[in-house]
Structures are given as C-alpha cells and as structure tokens.
Design a protein around this motif. Structure first.
Motif, PDB file in Angstrom:
ATOM      1  N   GLY A   1      -0.883  -5.071 -11.260  1.00 44.94           N
ATOM      2  CA  GLY A   1      -0.406  -4.781  -9.851  1.00 44.94           C
ATOM      3  C   GLY A   1       1.026  -4.960  -9.301  1.00 44.94           C
ATOM      4  O   GLY A   1       1.320  -5.582  -8.457  1.00 44.94           O
ATOM      5  N   ARG A  30       4.510  -4.765  -8.196  1.00 42.46           N
ATOM      6  CA  ARG A  30       5.101  -4.372  -6.978  1.00 42.46           C
ATOM      7  C   ARG A  30       6.632  -4.559  -6.966  1.00 42.46           C
ATOM      8  O   ARG A  30       7.320  -5.629  -7.477  1.00 42.46           O
ATOM      9  CB  ARG A  30       4.665  -5.330  -5.714  1.00 42.46           C
ATOM     10  N   LEU A  80       1.628   3.543  -8.550  1.00 44.68           N
ATOM     11  CA  LEU A  80       2.493   2.441  -8.210  1.00 44.68           C
ATOM     12  C   LEU A  80       3.321   2.448  -6.853  1.00 44.68           C
ATOM     13  O   LEU A  80       3.481   1.335  -6.314  1.00 44.68           O
ATOM     14  CB  LEU A  80       3.529   2.285  -9.357  1.00 44.68           C
ATOM     15  N   TYR A  81       4.023   3.544  -6.649  1.00 50.88           N
ATOM     16  CA  TYR A  81       4.334   3.738  -5.403  1.00 50.88           C
ATOM     17  C   TYR A  81       3.441   3.635  -3.971  1.00 50.88           C
ATOM     18  O   TYR A  81       3.860   2.780  -3.048  1.00 50.88           O
ATOM     19  CB  TYR A  81       4.828   5.310  -5.198  1.00 50.88           C
ATOM     20  N   VAL A 107       0.881   1.617  -4.106  1.00 50.91           N
ATOM     21  CA  VAL A 107       0.629  -0.113  -4.132  1.00 50.91           C
ATOM     22  C   VAL A 107       1.996  -0.528  -3.584  1.00 50.91           C
ATOM     23  O   VAL A 107       1.651  -1.123  -2.601  1.00 50.91           O
ATOM     24  CB  VAL A 107       0.525  -0.538  -5.626  1.00 50.91           C
ATOM     25  N   ASN A 108       3.180  -0.263  -3.944  1.00 51.81           N
ATOM     26  CA  ASN A 108       4.340  -0.928  -3.311  1.00 51.81           C
ATOM     27  C   ASN A 108       4.507  -0.631  -1.942  1.00 51.81           C
ATOM     28  O   ASN A 108       5.169  -1.573  -1.102  1.00 51.81           O
ATOM     29  CB  ASN A 108       5.503  -0.262  -3.997  1.00 51.81           C
ATOM     30  N   THR A 109       4.040   0.614  -1.437  1.00 54.09           N
ATOM     31  CA  THR A 109       4.312   0.646   0.023  1.00 54.09           C
ATOM     32  C   THR A 109       2.994   0.301   0.954  1.00 54.09           C
ATOM     33  O   THR A 109       3.248   0.734   2.117  1.00 54.09           O
ATOM     34  CB  THR A 109       4.781   2.220   0.288  1.00 54.09           C
ATOM     35  N   SER A 110       2.093   0.034   0.277  1.00 50.29           N
ATOM     36  CA  SER A 110       0.993  -0.623   1.021  1.00 50.29           C
ATOM     37  C   SER A 110       0.275   0.567   1.866  1.00 50.29           C
ATOM     38  O   SER A 110       0.022   0.525   3.043  1.00 50.29           O
ATOM     39  CB  SER A 110       1.039  -1.644   1.919  1.00 50.29           C
ATOM     40  N   PRO A 125       9.537  -4.219  -4.320  1.00 51.38           N
ATOM     41  CA  PRO A 125      10.024  -3.976  -2.918  1.00 51.38           C
ATOM     42  C   PRO A 125      11.087  -2.915  -2.788  1.00 51.38           C
ATOM     43  O   PRO A 125      11.131  -2.470  -1.421  1.00 51.38           O
ATOM     44  CB  PRO A 125      10.170  -5.374  -2.333  1.00 51.38           C
ATOM     45  N   ARG A 131      10.912   1.375  -2.129  1.00 47.78           N
ATOM     46  CA  ARG A 131       9.929   1.821  -1.057  1.00 47.78           C
ATOM     47  C   ARG A 131      10.780   2.884  -0.256  1.00 47.78           C
ATOM     48  O   ARG A 131      12.192   3.143  -0.677  1.00 47.78           O
ATOM     49  CB  ARG A 131       9.724   0.712  -0.133  1.00 47.78           C
TER      50      ARG A 131
END
Length: 229
Positions: free
Chosen positions: A110, A112, A145-146, A148-151, A114, A117
């Motif tokens: 997972g 991340r 992955l993007y 996940v990073n940007t929720s 930050p 973004r």
C-alpha cells in the motif's frame, strides 16, 4: 492448459478488483509466445476486458482523472515503442518480470507517496504506465498506485481504471500491432469474466487482491529466472 487457466484467473481478478489481468498473465504469455507477441496478446486481451467491465460501470468513471493520466501516456507511447523494438528479447523478459514483482510488492504494501498527487502525479503515473504497458503489458499497477495516493472513492477506482486501460491499450495496439489469439485464450477469458461478474459483490476485494499479487509475484520471479538462465 496453464496459460488458459491463468487467463481465466486474470479475467476474474480484473472483474473483482479492477486490475490483475496483466500481473497474472503477462509473465506466462511472454514466456510462451516471446516478448513481442506476448505483450501484444496481453494488451489485446486486457482491452477486451476493459470494454466488457466498463460497459457495466461507465457512469462511475472519473473522466477528468482518466484523461489526466492518459494524455502523458499517449505522448510517450510511440517513442517507447521505437526504443523497445531494438531491445534484446531476454532483456525485455527480465524487465517484464522485474516490473511485475516490483509492482506487486508496491501494491501489497500500500505504498503512498504524497508528493505524487495532482498534475505531477498523474503525469508520472501515466508515463510509467505507458512504459510498463509497452514493455510488459502492465498498464494497471502505476495508475492503481496513483489512485491509492490520491484517495479516489472506492466505487470509482475499478471503472476509472477500466476507462483508462481501454484508451491506453487501444493506442498501444495501434502502435505495436495486433496479435493472433487462440480459441482457448478467448474461451478462458469469457469464463473468467463471467466468474468475476458473478463474484464481484461477494468476495472481499482485499482477499482477492492479495491472491492476485501473490500469484503475480511468483510469475514474475519465474520469468526473471528464465531470462537470466
């Protein structure tokens, strides 16, 4: 037999989690048919799955997000095709296996980042995704992955990944050329897709994703060993 089985499993995984087909199937298809033909087969089969699953959830797509990822990917795809066409097939096998293992590992933990973004993150993810798609038929991990990073909202992840994948895979095929598919591959794709559609709301996605990543990692390792030996 093993190729058809993995295609079926990959199609089911794609229907449940929004990704996983390339991770599961790219290593064995590249090993079985060679780097160039194997990648083309993965891309075409992935495109068929993208269109199938997108037809059911297109209302949930985040079009701005998909477009932000797609534009940088479209810019670099023709250039990447020219560069990789001259590469050693054994090197492409090693790259595809390494990308599979690395992507599976990043997604499993997972990761991340930050700073990846917004427009910068979308550009980086799109370029990396395009490179992985041309080299090994693996467009999904970078954009996952993007996401996940940007929720991204959970309900938007799967359809947006399918939308992006459909557009990128179309461009990639036009650049690389179309492969020859076998009846057993298409049959396995249909069966796996049906399984994915029937179980998408019944199987916890976290469990399905862990299984996909474990199998993908093992397949990537096998391809790397093959390339080195």
């Amino acid at each position: 037999m093993m190729t058809a089985l993995l295609i079926g499993l990959g199609a089911a995984a794609q229907g449940i989690t929004g990704m996983g087909f390339g991770l599961l199937c790219a290593p064995v298809l590249i090993e079985s048919f060679g780097a160039a033909e194997g990648v083309r087969q993965v891309v075409l089969l992935s495109l068929l799955l993208n269109l199938l699953f997108l037809s059911r959830e297109f209302r949930l797509v985040r079009p701005v997000s998909a477009l932000g990822l797609l534009l940088p990917a479209l810019v670099v795809t023709p250039f990447l095709k020219t560069v990789l066409k001259q590469a050693d097939p054994r090197l492409l096998l090693l790259v595809a296996g390494s990308l599979t293992v690395g992507s599976a590992g990043f997604l499993a933990f997972g990761l991340r980042l930050p700073w990846l973004r917004g427009a910068v993150g979308a550009g980086v993810a799109g370029v990396v995704s395009a490179a992985m798609n041309v080299a090994g038929g693996l467009a999904g991990p970078a954009v996952a992955l993007y996401a996940v990073n940007t929720s991204w909202p959970p309900q938007a992840v799967r359809p947006t990944l399918q939308c992006y994948g459909a557009l990128l895979n179309t461009v990639t095929l036009l650049s690389l050329g179309f492969p020859t598919l076998h009846a057993s591959q298409l049959g396995a794709l249909v069966i796996g897709s049906c399984v994915g559609l029937l179980t998408v709301n019944r199987m916890p996605r976290t469990i399905a994703q862990r299984v996909v990543l474990a199998l993908a990692g093992a397949g990537g390792v096998l391809v790397m060993v093959r390339a080195l030996t």
